[in-house]
Write a protein that holds these residues in place. Sequence first.
Motif, PDB file in Angstrom:
ATOM      1  N   GLN A 139       4.454 -47.182  59.553  1.00 52.12           N
ATOM      2  CA  GLN A 139       5.222 -48.195  60.270  1.00 52.12           C
ATOM      3  C   GLN A 139       5.112 -49.548  59.573  1.00 52.12           C
ATOM      4  O   GLN A 139       6.098 -50.263  59.417  1.00 52.12           O
ATOM      5  N   ARG A 140       3.922 -49.891  59.182  1.00 49.82           N
ATOM      6  CA  ARG A 140       3.707 -51.176  58.528  1.00 49.82           C
ATOM      7  C   ARG A 140       4.466 -51.242  57.207  1.00 49.82           C
ATOM      8  O   ARG A 140       5.087 -52.252  56.868  1.00 49.82           O
ATOM      9  N   HIS A 141       4.431 -50.143  56.452  1.00 48.81           N
ATOM     10  CA  HIS A 141       5.078 -50.111  55.147  1.00 48.81           C
ATOM     11  C   HIS A 141       6.591 -50.204  55.292  1.00 48.81           C
ATOM     12  O   HIS A 141       7.247 -51.004  54.603  1.00 48.81           O
ATOM     13  N   SER A 142       7.165 -49.407  56.198  1.00 49.90           N
ATOM     14  CA  SER A 142       8.625 -49.376  56.330  1.00 49.90           C
ATOM     15  C   SER A 142       9.183 -50.676  56.900  1.00 49.90           C
ATOM     16  O   SER A 142      10.320 -51.046  56.622  1.00 49.90           O
ATOM     17  N   SER A 143       8.371 -51.387  57.694  1.00 50.41           N
ATOM     18  CA  SER A 143       8.831 -52.633  58.303  1.00 50.41           C
ATOM     19  C   SER A 143       8.358 -53.877  57.554  1.00 50.41           C
ATOM     20  O   SER A 143       8.680 -54.998  57.959  1.00 50.41           O
ATOM     21  N   GLY A 144       7.590 -53.672  56.494  1.00 54.83           N
ATOM     22  CA  GLY A 144       7.102 -54.799  55.716  1.00 54.83           C
ATOM     23  C   GLY A 144       6.135 -55.686  56.473  1.00 54.83           C
ATOM     24  O   GLY A 144       6.112 -56.907  56.298  1.00 54.83           O
ATOM     25  N   LEU A 145       5.312 -55.086  57.341  1.00 54.23           N
ATOM     26  CA  LEU A 145       4.393 -55.853  58.177  1.00 54.23           C
ATOM     27  C   LEU A 145       3.032 -56.002  57.504  1.00 54.23           C
ATOM     28  O   LEU A 145       2.552 -55.077  56.837  1.00 54.23           O
ATOM     29  N   THR A 146       2.416 -57.150  57.710  1.00 56.13           N
ATOM     30  CA  THR A 146       1.059 -57.364  57.204  1.00 56.13           C
ATOM     31  C   THR A 146       0.018 -57.215  58.307  1.00 56.13           C
ATOM     32  O   THR A 146      -1.151 -56.959  58.025  1.00 56.13           O
ATOM     33  N   GLN A 147       0.423 -57.379  59.561  1.00 54.88           N
ATOM     34  CA  GLN A 147      -0.533 -57.260  60.661  1.00 54.88           C
ATOM     35  C   GLN A 147      -0.888 -55.795  60.898  1.00 54.88           C
ATOM     36  O   GLN A 147      -0.077 -54.894  60.694  1.00 54.88           O
ATOM     37  N   ILE A 165       5.591 -56.705  68.238  1.00 54.38           N
ATOM     38  CA  ILE A 165       4.855 -57.177  67.060  1.00 54.38           C
ATOM     39  C   ILE A 165       4.982 -58.681  66.841  1.00 54.38           C
ATOM     40  O   ILE A 165       4.099 -59.293  66.234  1.00 54.38           O
ATOM     41  N   THR A 166       6.070 -59.293  67.325  1.00 56.91           N
ATOM     42  CA  THR A 166       6.186 -60.746  67.227  1.00 56.91           C
ATOM     43  C   THR A 166       6.896 -61.299  68.453  1.00 56.91           C
ATOM     44  O   THR A 166       7.681 -60.598  69.113  1.00 56.91           O
ATOM     45  N   ALA A 167       6.620 -62.562  68.758  1.00 58.60           N
ATOM     46  CA  ALA A 167       7.329 -63.311  69.791  1.00 58.60           C
ATOM     47  C   ALA A 167       7.588 -64.699  69.231  1.00 58.60           C
ATOM     48  O   ALA A 167       6.652 -65.381  68.790  1.00 58.60           O
ATOM     49  N   LEU A 170      11.866 -61.473  70.713  1.00 58.67           N
ATOM     50  CA  LEU A 170      10.832 -60.466  70.506  1.00 58.67           C
ATOM     51  C   LEU A 170      11.242 -59.493  69.409  1.00 58.67           C
ATOM     52  O   LEU A 170      12.404 -59.087  69.346  1.00 58.67           O
ATOM     53  N   SER A 171      10.272 -59.114  68.566  1.00 61.68           N
ATOM     54  CA  SER A 171      10.454 -58.005  67.632  1.00 61.68           C
ATOM     55  C   SER A 171       9.520 -56.890  68.062  1.00 61.68           C
ATOM     56  O   SER A 171       8.377 -57.149  68.462  1.00 61.68           O
ATOM     57  N   PHE A 172       9.998 -55.657  67.966  1.00 57.74           N
ATOM     58  CA  PHE A 172       9.177 -54.533  68.410  1.00 57.74           C
ATOM     59  C   PHE A 172       9.517 -53.278  67.618  1.00 57.74           C
ATOM     60  O   PHE A 172      10.559 -53.207  66.945  1.00 57.74           O
ATOM     61  N   LEU A 173       8.620 -52.316  67.684  1.00 52.00           N
ATOM     62  CA  LEU A 173       8.813 -51.026  67.029  1.00 52.00           C
ATOM     63  C   LEU A 173       9.154 -49.978  68.078  1.00 52.00           C
ATOM     64  O   LEU A 173       8.511 -49.911  69.126  1.00 52.00           O
ATOM     65  N   ARG A 174      10.149 -49.165  67.772  1.00 50.72           N
ATOM     66  CA  ARG A 174      10.525 -48.041  68.634  1.00 50.72           C
ATOM     67  C   ARG A 174      10.935 -46.892  67.738  1.00 50.72           C
ATOM     68  O   ARG A 174      11.858 -47.028  66.931  1.00 50.72           O
ATOM     69  N   GLY A 175      10.250 -45.773  67.886  1.00 46.64           N
ATOM     70  CA  GLY A 175      10.566 -44.624  67.048  1.00 46.64           C
ATOM     71  C   GLY A 175      10.378 -44.894  65.571  1.00 46.64           C
ATOM     72  O   GLY A 175      11.081 -44.322  64.736  1.00 46.64           O
ATOM     73  N   GLY A 176       9.431 -45.776  65.235  1.00 48.12           N
ATOM     74  CA  GLY A 176       9.158 -46.079  63.834  1.00 48.12           C
ATOM     75  C   GLY A 176      10.079 -47.114  63.225  1.00 48.12           C
ATOM     76  O   GLY A 176       9.906 -47.488  62.065  1.00 48.12           O
ATOM     77  N   LYS A 177      11.071 -47.586  63.982  1.00 50.72           N
ATOM     78  CA  LYS A 177      12.015 -48.573  63.459  1.00 50.72           C
ATOM     79  C   LYS A 177      11.817 -49.919  64.153  1.00 50.72           C
ATOM     80  O   LYS A 177      11.540 -49.977  65.348  1.00 50.72           O
ATOM     81  N   GLN A 178      11.981 -50.989  63.378  1.00 44.71           N
ATOM     82  CA  GLN A 178      11.827 -52.327  63.927  1.00 44.71           C
ATOM     83  C   GLN A 178      13.121 -52.784  64.585  1.00 44.71           C
ATOM     84  O   GLN A 178      14.209 -52.624  64.021  1.00 44.71           O
ATOM     85  N   ARG A 179      12.996 -53.348  65.794  1.00 44.02           N
ATOM     86  CA  ARG A 179      14.150 -53.843  66.518  1.00 44.02           C
ATOM     87  C   ARG A 179      13.870 -55.250  67.034  1.00 44.02           C
ATOM     88  O   ARG A 179      12.725 -55.685  67.098  1.00 44.02           O
ATOM     89  N   ARG A 180      14.926 -55.944  67.426  1.00 48.74           N
ATOM     90  CA  ARG A 180      14.791 -57.296  67.940  1.00 48.74           C
ATOM     91  C   ARG A 180      15.618 -57.451  69.205  1.00 48.74           C
ATOM     92  O   ARG A 180      16.659 -56.834  69.368  1.00 48.74           O
TER      93      ARG A 180
END
Length: 321
Positions: free
Chosen positions: A243-251, A278-280, A306-316
């Motif tokens: 998830q982190r890799h596909s969404s480019g997340l560092t957290q 993951i973010t607000a 808000l940004s969030f993950l659902r089913g491995g994909k990042q959404r806003r």
Amino acid sequence: MSTYEKDAQALDAYSHAVTTSAERVGPAVVRIDVEREGRRYGYYGAPPRSGGGLGSGFIFSSDGQILTNAHVVENAGHIQVTLADGRKFDAGLVGSDPEVDVAILRIGADHLPVAELGRTPLRVGQLVIAVGNPYGLNWTVTAGVISALDRTLEAPGVRRMTRLIQTDTSINPGNSGGPLVDSAGRVIGITTAMMPMAQGLGFSVPLDVVKDVIARVAHKRTVAPGGVSVGVGGMRVRLEESQRHSSGLTQQFGMEVLEIRPGSPAEQAELKRLDIIITADGEAVTEPRDLQRIVRRHKVGEKLALSFLRGGKQRRVTVVL
């Protein structure tokens, strides 16, 4: 390779899994000592008692929140928690659900090691490890396998419990409330009981049930002064590497949504249970208090991105508070 060498290799792999798992969860496992008020009948037919009691628990939030069994802290007049590093703290009872034997405690400490909660389906036959304080022997490890799922436990004079994980892992007095973990050290349940007169049978409350209790207790904390709220309850979870890799997340962590209040801004924005925020407003959200801190800066009627993950994909989504 000889049969002996194959057996030795298999044993080494088993030992490595148990050792690694115990080392990962160990720093988050706590001992719970209780001074009780009055007399009561012990869990699963123990004689009536008063005075002290002993159990286990584990830290699930770095701000000092601890999971254990409801029966461990039942009728408690005073609760003391001992961390793996030897520090001792008085603990308060945040919430309890005796029907499923889960309780949440809190101590006055921060930046604590946290047990990682599992997210993968359980299978009969998989390796599991219990960590706790049987008979007051601190941080003891036992291993076994899941022998059945969705068990119902009934014993004279106690509550009927359902949806339990059954294992052959050795469970003794003092283990109650400790984590049952998988081979990666991720918590899959809370050790709750040993069937009287049944050698080698242990039971644990599954993580899904535990999360429901966390959600009911935690959702109130997302309400800021003045009634500003997103309307969700949740908990800190580790993000999968993929998830982190596909969404480019560092957290490394996010806030998993466990409850959405009817009619809330979260429901209107079509957030769903098990989404991971993951973010607000562009700031990282790694646990509920991060979201609470960001929400406090807003007023009713203002918007929150808000940004969030659902089913491995990042959404806003934009939430109107």
